[in-house]
Design an enzyme around this catalytic site. Structure first.
Site, PDB file in Angstrom:
ATOM      1  N   ARG A 181      39.815  -1.808  40.346  1.00  0.00           N
ATOM      2  CA  ARG A 181      38.940  -1.810  39.170  1.00  0.00           C
ATOM      3  C   ARG A 181      38.586  -3.238  38.764  1.00  0.00           C
ATOM      4  NH1 ARG A 181      40.771   1.342  33.847  1.00  0.00           N
ATOM      5  NH2 ARG A 181      42.277  -0.368  33.790  1.00  0.00           N
ATOM      6  N   ARG A 199      28.951 -25.838  26.601  1.00  0.00           N
ATOM      7  CA  ARG A 199      28.556 -24.488  26.209  1.00  0.00           C
ATOM      8  C   ARG A 199      27.104 -24.255  26.585  1.00  0.00           C
ATOM      9  NH1 ARG A 199      25.994 -21.884  21.955  1.00  0.00           N
ATOM     10  NH2 ARG A 199      26.809 -19.784  21.437  1.00  0.00           N
ATOM     11  N   GLU A 234      35.679   8.014  23.881  1.00  0.00           N
ATOM     12  CA  GLU A 234      37.061   7.717  24.259  1.00  0.00           C
ATOM     13  C   GLU A 234      37.793   7.140  23.061  1.00  0.00           C
ATOM     14  OE1 GLU A 234      36.903   4.792  27.412  1.00  0.00           O
ATOM     15  OE2 GLU A 234      35.304   3.697  26.390  1.00  0.00           O
ATOM     16  N   LEU A 281      35.473   3.921  29.971  1.00  0.00           N
ATOM     17  CA  LEU A 281      36.232   3.201  30.980  1.00  0.00           C
ATOM     18  C   LEU A 281      36.762   4.183  32.019  1.00  0.00           C
ATOM     19  CD1 LEU A 281      37.437   0.405  31.747  1.00  0.00           C
ATOM     20  CD2 LEU A 281      39.518   1.147  30.596  1.00  0.00           C
TER      21      LEU A 281
END
Length: 285
Positions: free
Chosen positions: A51, A100, A181, A205
Site C-alpha cells: 500500500r 518553500r 469510514e 482507505l
C-alpha cells in the site's frame, strides 16, 4: 529513550531532525503506514509495504533509497526498542529542496523517511474490545482521494475531538447520506448474520486489516456484502464494528446515542477479533 530512524540513521529520538523546508511539514506532502507488532513480530507487513508503494505511485513520489530494506529496518527498530506489543510508524515525504515552493522539487531530491515505534502493552487484549466503543456521525469533508494514505489527518483528528466532546470514542464520516469510514478505521454493520461494509473506491482507505478480516470472515463461512449503508440503517443493525491496524477488530455498541443490540459486543465482531488476532500471531514476521 527510543531509537528512531531518519534517512538512513538510527538515532536517539531527541537527536532526530528534519529540514524546516520539508514538504511533509509545510504541505502535508507525505504518506505513511502503521504496522502492528505482536510478540515482537510484524503483522501484515507485506500488505502495508504494497500500500505504501501504491500511495507513492499515486502521488508521483519517488521511492526512498531504503524502500527494499524496510522490513529489516522495522525489525531493527522493534529489537532496539524492545517492543513486544505495539506499533511501528513509517512516514515518507517528498523531502526538501531547500525552500518553500508549490512546485514539486526535482526527482533527484531525496524523500524524507522517518520511522519510530510506540509500545502498546495489552494491544491484543485491549479492554475496549470487551465493552465496545461509542461513535457519533459527522460530515465527511475530506479531499476526494482517501484511498491514498496521506498525512493529511487534520479533519480525522478534529472528528475524534468532536466525538470526545460528546462523550463518545470515535466518529463515522458521512457523505451523501451514507457512511464512508471511521476517522482512522473502516466501518461495518452486521444484520441477520451478514457483514455489510462499503466497497473499495477512492472514497475510503483500502484497509490492510479490512482485507484480512474479510478474507477470514469468508473462510469462516460468514456472508460479506460490500455496499453503502446509512446511519439510520446502522442504528437498526444487530451489531457493528471497525477495523484498523492499531485496533484490529473493535466492536461498536452505540451510534449517535442509539444502542445496538443489548449494548455489548456482538458475536460476529467478537469471533472476528478472535480469529484475526490468532491468525495475525501465526503469520507475523
Amino acid at each position: 529513550m527510543r531509537t528512531v530512524y531518519v534517512n538512513g540513521d538510527y538515532i536517539p529520538e531527541n537527536e532526530a531532525k528534519i529540514s524546516v523546508f520539508d514538504r511533509g511539514f509545510l504541505m502535508a506532502d507525505g504518506v505513511y503506514e502503521v504496522t502492528s507488532v505482536l510478540g515482537g513480530k510484524l503483522v501484515d507487513f507485506e500488505g502495508h509495504a504494497k500500500r505504501l508503494e501504491r500511495s507513492l505511485n499515486e502521488l508521483d513520489m519517488p521511492k526512498p533509497p531504503e524502500f527494499d530494506d524496510l522490513l529489516e529496518i522495522h525489525r531493527e527498530l522493534v529489537r532496539a526498542n524492545g517492543i513486544d506489543e505495539g506499533l511501528v510508524y513509517l512516514q515518507v515525504t517528498r523531502g526538501s529542496d531547500g525552500d518553500r515552493d508549490f512546485v514539486f522539487p526535482s526527482a533527484e531530491t531525496r524523500p524524507t523517511v522517518v520511522m519510530f515505534t510506540q509500545a502498546k502493552p495489552g494491544l491484543a487484549e485491549n479492554p475496549a474490545a470487551k465493552k465496545g466503543i461509542k461513535v457519533i456521525s459527522i460530515d465527511d469533508i475530506r479531499w476526494g482521494r482517501r484511498d491514498i494514505k496521506t498525512v493529511q489527518l487534520l479533519y480525522p483528528s478534529m472528528g475524534k475531538m468532536m466525538a470526545k466532546a460528546k462523550g463518545a470514542d470515535d466518529a463515522w464520516m458521512v457523505e451523501d447520506g451514507e457512511v464512508t469510514e471511521g476517522t482512522s478505521n473502516n466501518a461495518y454493520i452486521v444484520k441477520d448474520g451478514r457483514i455489510i461494509t462499503r466497497a473499495l473506491s477512492n472514497d475510503i482507505l483500502h484497509g490492510i486489516t479490512r482485507a484480512a478480516v474479510l478474507r477470514f470472515a469468508r473462510e469462516a463461512q460468514m456472508e460479506v456484502v460490500e455496499r453503502n449503508f446509512t446511519i439510520d440503517e446502522a442504528q437498526k443493525a444487530d451489531e457493528a464494528f471497525v477495523t484498523s491496524a492499531s485496533t484490529f477488530v473493535m466492536p461498536v455498541v452505540e451510534i449517535d446515542g442509539a444502542t445496538l443490540g443489548d449494548g455489548t459486543p456482538g458475536p460476529v465482531a467478537r469471533r472476528l477479533r478472535e480469529i484475526y488476532v490468532d491468525e495475525a500471531r501465526k503469520a507475523a514476521v
